[in-house]
Design a protein around this motif. Structure first.
Motif, PDB file in Angstrom:
ATOM      1  N   ILE A  33      22.838  44.803  30.041  1.00  0.00           N
ATOM      2  CA  ILE A  33      24.222  45.252  30.047  1.00  0.00           C
ATOM      3  C   ILE A  33      24.545  45.652  31.472  1.00  0.00           C
ATOM      4  N   VAL A  34      25.542  45.012  32.061  1.00  0.00           N
ATOM      5  CA  VAL A  34      25.881  45.288  33.446  1.00  0.00           C
ATOM      6  C   VAL A  34      27.277  45.898  33.482  1.00  0.00           C
ATOM      7  N   VAL A  35      27.344  47.124  33.947  1.00  0.00           N
ATOM      8  CA  VAL A  35      28.635  47.785  34.110  1.00  0.00           C
ATOM      9  C   VAL A  35      29.047  47.610  35.561  1.00  0.00           C
ATOM     10  N   THR A  36      30.213  47.052  35.793  1.00  0.00           N
ATOM     11  CA  THR A  36      30.580  46.767  37.176  1.00  0.00           C
ATOM     12  C   THR A  36      32.075  46.561  37.303  1.00  0.00           C
ATOM     13  N   HIS A  37      32.567  46.622  38.533  1.00  0.00           N
ATOM     14  CA  HIS A  37      33.944  46.208  38.765  1.00  0.00           C
ATOM     15  C   HIS A  37      33.991  45.044  39.760  1.00  0.00           C
ATOM     16  N   ASP A  38      32.830  44.497  40.068  1.00  0.00           N
ATOM     17  CA  ASP A  38      32.787  43.350  40.977  1.00  0.00           C
ATOM     18  C   ASP A  38      32.961  42.068  40.176  1.00  0.00           C
ATOM     19  N   VAL A  39      34.153  41.487  40.307  1.00  0.00           N
ATOM     20  CA  VAL A  39      34.532  40.358  39.466  1.00  0.00           C
ATOM     21  C   VAL A  39      33.645  39.141  39.728  1.00  0.00           C
ATOM     22  N   ARG A  55      44.612  39.081  34.208  1.00  0.00           N
ATOM     23  CA  ARG A  55      44.912  38.381  35.455  1.00  0.00           C
ATOM     24  C   ARG A  55      44.939  39.364  36.629  1.00  0.00           C
ATOM     25  N   GLN A  56      45.544  40.549  36.363  1.00  0.00           N
ATOM     26  CA  GLN A  56      45.624  41.520  37.454  1.00  0.00           C
ATOM     27  C   GLN A  56      44.231  41.948  37.900  1.00  0.00           C
ATOM     28  N   PHE A  57      43.366  42.214  36.920  1.00  0.00           N
ATOM     29  CA  PHE A  57      42.037  42.697  37.265  1.00  0.00           C
ATOM     30  C   PHE A  57      41.203  41.603  37.926  1.00  0.00           C
ATOM     31  N   MET A  58      41.213  40.419  37.324  1.00  0.00           N
ATOM     32  CA  MET A  58      40.353  39.355  37.823  1.00  0.00           C
ATOM     33  C   MET A  58      40.769  38.906  39.209  1.00  0.00           C
ATOM     34  N   ALA A  59      42.096  38.961  39.477  1.00  0.00           N
ATOM     35  CA  ALA A  59      42.554  38.497  40.783  1.00  0.00           C
ATOM     36  C   ALA A  59      42.710  39.638  41.776  1.00  0.00           C
ATOM     37  N   ASP A 116      36.544  31.807  30.035  1.00  0.00           N
ATOM     38  CA  ASP A 116      37.708  32.288  29.267  1.00  0.00           C
ATOM     39  C   ASP A 116      38.526  33.268  30.080  1.00  0.00           C
ATOM     40  N   MET A 117      37.802  34.222  30.667  1.00  0.00           N
ATOM     41  CA  MET A 117      38.477  35.320  31.344  1.00  0.00           C
ATOM     42  C   MET A 117      39.283  34.829  32.530  1.00  0.00           C
ATOM     43  N   GLN A 118      38.747  33.816  33.221  1.00  0.00           N
ATOM     44  CA  GLN A 118      39.465  33.355  34.399  1.00  0.00           C
ATOM     45  C   GLN A 118      40.666  32.490  34.046  1.00  0.00           C
ATOM     46  N   GLU A 119      40.606  31.886  32.852  1.00  0.00           N
ATOM     47  CA  GLU A 119      41.706  31.002  32.482  1.00  0.00           C
ATOM     48  C   GLU A 119      42.828  31.719  31.743  1.00  0.00           C
ATOM     49  N   THR A 120      42.520  32.869  31.204  1.00  0.00           N
ATOM     50  CA  THR A 120      43.519  33.540  30.373  1.00  0.00           C
ATOM     51  C   THR A 120      44.768  33.892  31.176  1.00  0.00           C
ATOM     52  N   ASP A 121      45.903  33.998  30.482  1.00  0.00           N
ATOM     53  CA  ASP A 121      47.087  34.426  31.224  1.00  0.00           C
ATOM     54  C   ASP A 121      47.575  35.804  30.772  1.00  0.00           C
ATOM     55  N   ALA A 122      46.719  36.524  30.008  1.00  0.00           N
ATOM     56  CA  ALA A 122      47.090  37.905  29.684  1.00  0.00           C
ATOM     57  C   ALA A 122      47.235  38.675  30.996  1.00  0.00           C
ATOM     58  N   PRO A 123      48.376  39.363  31.183  1.00  0.00           N
ATOM     59  CA  PRO A 123      48.660  39.947  32.496  1.00  0.00           C
ATOM     60  C   PRO A 123      47.619  40.976  32.949  1.00  0.00           C
ATOM     61  N   ILE A 154      30.313  44.643  31.395  1.00  0.00           N
ATOM     62  CA  ILE A 154      31.409  45.502  30.963  1.00  0.00           C
ATOM     63  C   ILE A 154      32.173  45.870  32.214  1.00  0.00           C
ATOM     64  N   MET A 155      33.417  45.419  32.265  1.00  0.00           N
ATOM     65  CA  MET A 155      34.183  45.579  33.495  1.00  0.00           C
ATOM     66  C   MET A 155      35.371  46.479  33.246  1.00  0.00           C
ATOM     67  N   GLY A 156      35.879  47.008  34.331  1.00  0.00           N
ATOM     68  CA  GLY A 156      37.037  47.873  34.224  1.00  0.00           C
ATOM     69  C   GLY A 156      37.221  48.605  35.530  1.00  0.00           C
ATOM     70  N   GLY A 157      38.401  49.168  35.703  1.00  0.00           N
ATOM     71  CA  GLY A 157      38.670  49.894  36.941  1.00  0.00           C
ATOM     72  C   GLY A 157      37.863  51.170  37.002  1.00  0.00           C
TER      73      GLY A 157
END
Lengths: 273, 262, 156
Positions: A201-207, A243-247, A233-240, A41-44
């Motif tokens: 379940i891993v909560v993290t922000h380390d991509v 993309r902002q979070f993953m990159a 999936d997450m790395q290929e998606t182009d939802a902005p 579970i990722m997020g800022g």
């Protein structure tokens, strides 16, 4: 990769809403965790990831919606039933939360002593087995204050799996570790999950680390799930947002600027409210 | 303008003080069943008596001896003016068993062990140890808080008795060794004037009440502390301040009742 | 672990505390006087008890045999009624007398018993008939001042 739908998910969060001190943290959160998987579970920062773990663990009660673990609605359990459920969950705190007045051995033995009446020699064997799994059998006589951050997290992990739980929750397991310790934790989470047949379940922000070990990823923001999918999936998606979070882009849908009136107006009026 | 602010400040303090008292009482109500559960876990309580009681013992022994010796010197100086120095033993024994033993012991305990209890529990909270226990399905009230409460409650009366006894021995040493009083008179005057049921049991009762209150305040402040280092240090200070005030206020009330009750 | 050591220390600590209590009760207090075999109560009326207080000793020939347990006033005669708790092992004739005396010039007041010659003993709830009130220093001094030298008044 399609998710297997055949078995009942271990954790199911439905229409969850939760506010703390009047500030809404979750509005409409839905997610499931499949048995045997490693789910990230990722997020800022400040998106309530740790709060989510507290809701799953029953330390907080949702304002609306339900959290189901192993078929039981967590928020509606009696204290006794909740404690019964928690015995089957392990949790790894970011601060490790080791008991400072007990040494490593006693820390791992703690849940066994509290919840079982096993004879001493059996506890001894079990503790050494758990410590061997995390590679710290030799450190059994050290006290928490003598351990490095990575070591104490491994001890905490050994303690979390002391009673062979069905599920372990990791709160920011990679935060603040040097690269080697980080690698050790990454390896342990995956290996223990598979070897002991647990769900993680891993909560993290380390991509990078999350993509490395997770079977499935939820990206949480703005009180709900923004995106979900396998790491690929997450790395290929182009939802902005994704993309902002993953990159790790500084500006994007999550704005660099905290909401403020127009820059020029602010400078010209020049008054402090 | 200013006095206005002062009055609201006072009002705010009173309201928050009453609020704290209410929370502390609720905490005690929640703690009560945990006290019952913890009573069976003797080993945990013994460990905590060691941490609190035995470690306070040295300071109590030293303080008790000094207070006894000071009482002997001061008391002698006053009594000798009325040629009543034979009552010195009585004066020392009554002062110690009724007042100084229970009160000073409780104050010392609050400063030495009560503050440590608060800091310990507060730090366990700040470092998520209590949360961790909750998640391991271990209730921290019976496991962590209750044994410490028991230990404090048991230790204070024992320490108070030791304080009084050591103080009287200290006074005896000064009175007989230094001031040249007759040892027999010292003890016999004491025995004729000190009543077991009023003075000694009364003092014991006081110290039991003090032990309860100090332990209660200490564990409450620790459990209620904000989980930050600043919150813990504030809670520690509050433990010492509130315990001291509570001890003295309760001492006044109990003394008034005991003297009337005669 | 060092559990054994701490248990031993706690044990010692508890023993020390109980010993201290025992010392306070036995050596400092007077528990042995009243605990040895129980007491019986007798009363004695006095015109004036001076500053006699409950817990004051009751003695015979200087030996402590009991203590004053209660002091009240008789609503009819307005005399002081003093209840004495006397140890059961000491029996006194019915015609014994009681007087209030002072230890030293300014010391504590106590009740002194003088045995009489009767065959019958005082029983629980009995009454001592012959009493002598406290000697009030101020009264004696004023009597001395206002009477002629060499002529001291004897009645009390």
């Amino acid at each position: 990769m399609d998710r297997p739908k055949s078995t009942e998910p271990l954790v199911a969060v439905r229409d969850l809403a939760f506010a703390r001190d009047g500030r809404p943290i979750f509005r409409d959160l839905n997610l499931t965790v499949e048995r045997g998987s490693v789910t990230a579970i990722m997020g800022g920062s400040g998106t309530g990831k740790t709060t989510l773990l507290s809701l799953i663990g029953g330390r907080l009660v949702p304002d609306r919606g339900t959290v189901e673990v192993a078929g039981e609605v967590v928020g509606s359990l009696s204290r006794k039933a909740l404690f019964g459920l928690r015995r089957r969950m392990g949790m790894l705190f970011q601060s490790s939360a080791l008991l400072t007045d007990l040494d490593v051995f006693e820390n791992v033995a703690f849940p066994m002593r509290e919840h079982t009446s096993l004879p001493e020699f059996l506890i001894h064997h079990l503790v050494l087995m758990k410590l061997e799994l995390v590679g710290l059998r030799g450190a059994r006589e050290l006290f928490p204050a003598e351990l490095s951050g990575g070591m104490s997290r491994r001890v905490a992990l050994a303690r979390a799996i002391a009673l062979d739980p069905m599920m372990v929750m990791y709160d920011e397991p990679f935060a603040g570790l040097d690269p080697i310790s980080m690698g050790v934790i990454v390896k342990l989470i995956r290996e223990l999950n598979d070897a002991l047949g647990m769900t993680s379940i891993v909560v993290t922000h380390d991509v990078v680390e999350a993509c490395g070990i997770a079977d499935y990823i939820y990206l949480v923001g703005d009180g709900r799930v923004i995106a979900q999918g396998t790491p690929a999936d997450m790395q290929e998606t182009d939802a902005p947002e994704v993309r902002q979070f993953m990159a790790g882009l500084p500006d994007g849908p999550v704005a660099f600027h905290y909401p403020a009136p127009g820059y020029l107006d602010d400078l010209l009026t020049g008054e402090r409210p | 303008m200013n006095w206005d602010l002062g009055i609201s400040g006072l009002g705010r303090r009173v309201i928050s003080g009453v609020g704290r008292l209410g929370r502390a009482t609720l905490f005690l109500v929640r703690l009560a069943p945990a006290l019952g559960m913890a009573a069976g876990r003797v080993r945990l309580i013994i460990q905590q008596i060691y941490m609190t009681g035995v470690l306070t013992l040295v300071i109590v022994l030293v303080s008790g001896a000094f207070v006894g010796m000071i009482l002997a010197l001061q008391g002698y100086n006053t009594l000798v003016r009325y040629d009543a120095q034979s009552s010195l033993g009585l004066l020392v024994a009554l002062s110690l068993t009724r007042e100084l033993g229970p009160v000073l012991t409780a104050l010392l305990f609050a400063g030495r062990a009560g503050s440590a209890l608060t800091a310990e529990i507060g730090l366990m909270k700040a470092t998520e140890q209590l949360d961790g226990m909750e998640m391991m399905a271990v209730d921290p009230l019976p496991r962590v808080v209750a044994p410490r409460f028991w230990a404090g409650w048991i230790a204070v009366p024992l320490l108070a008795m030791i304080f009084s006894a050591v103080g009287i021995i200290g006074a005896y040493v000064v009175a007989v060794g230094d001031l040249g009083l007759d040892g027999g008179v010292f003890w016999s005057q004491m025995q004729s004037g000190v009543s077991v049921s009023n003075d000694i049991i009364g003092g014991l009762l006081k110290s039991i009440v003090f032990g309860f209150v100090v332990s209660w305040i200490a564990v409450f402040e620790g459990y209620d502390a904000k989980p930050t280092s600043e919150g813990v240090s504030r809670a520690t200070t509050r433990t010492v301040v509130s315990s001291s005030l509570a001890i003295l206020a309760l001492d006044f009330i109990m003394t008034a009742f005991m003297l009337r009750g005669l | 672990m060092q559990a054994k050591g701490s248990e031993f220390a706690v044990g010692l600590f508890v023993v020390a505390g109980l010993l201290a209590l025992a010392m306070l009760a036995l050596k400092v207090g007077n528990i042995h006087v009243l605990s040895a075999g129980g007491t019986y109560a007798v009363t004695a009326d006095f015109n004036d008890i001076g500053s006699l207080k409950p817990k004051a000793p009751v003695t015979v020939a200087g030996v402590r045999v009991g203590e004053v347990s209660r002091i009240t006033v008789d609503p009819v005669t307005y005399r002081a009624v003093v209840t004495l708790d006397i140890l059961k092992k000491y029996r006194f004739p019915r015609d014994s007398s009681a007087s209030i005396q002072t230890a030293g010039l300014l010391g504590e007041q106590f009740v002194s018993l003088s045995p009489g010659g009767s065959r019958q003993d005082l029983k629980n709830g009995g009454k001592i008939q012959i009493t002598q009130s406290a000697i009030i220093l101020e009264k004696i001094i004023s009597q001395l001042l206002y009477s002629k030298a060499g002529h001291s008044s004897g009645h009390s």
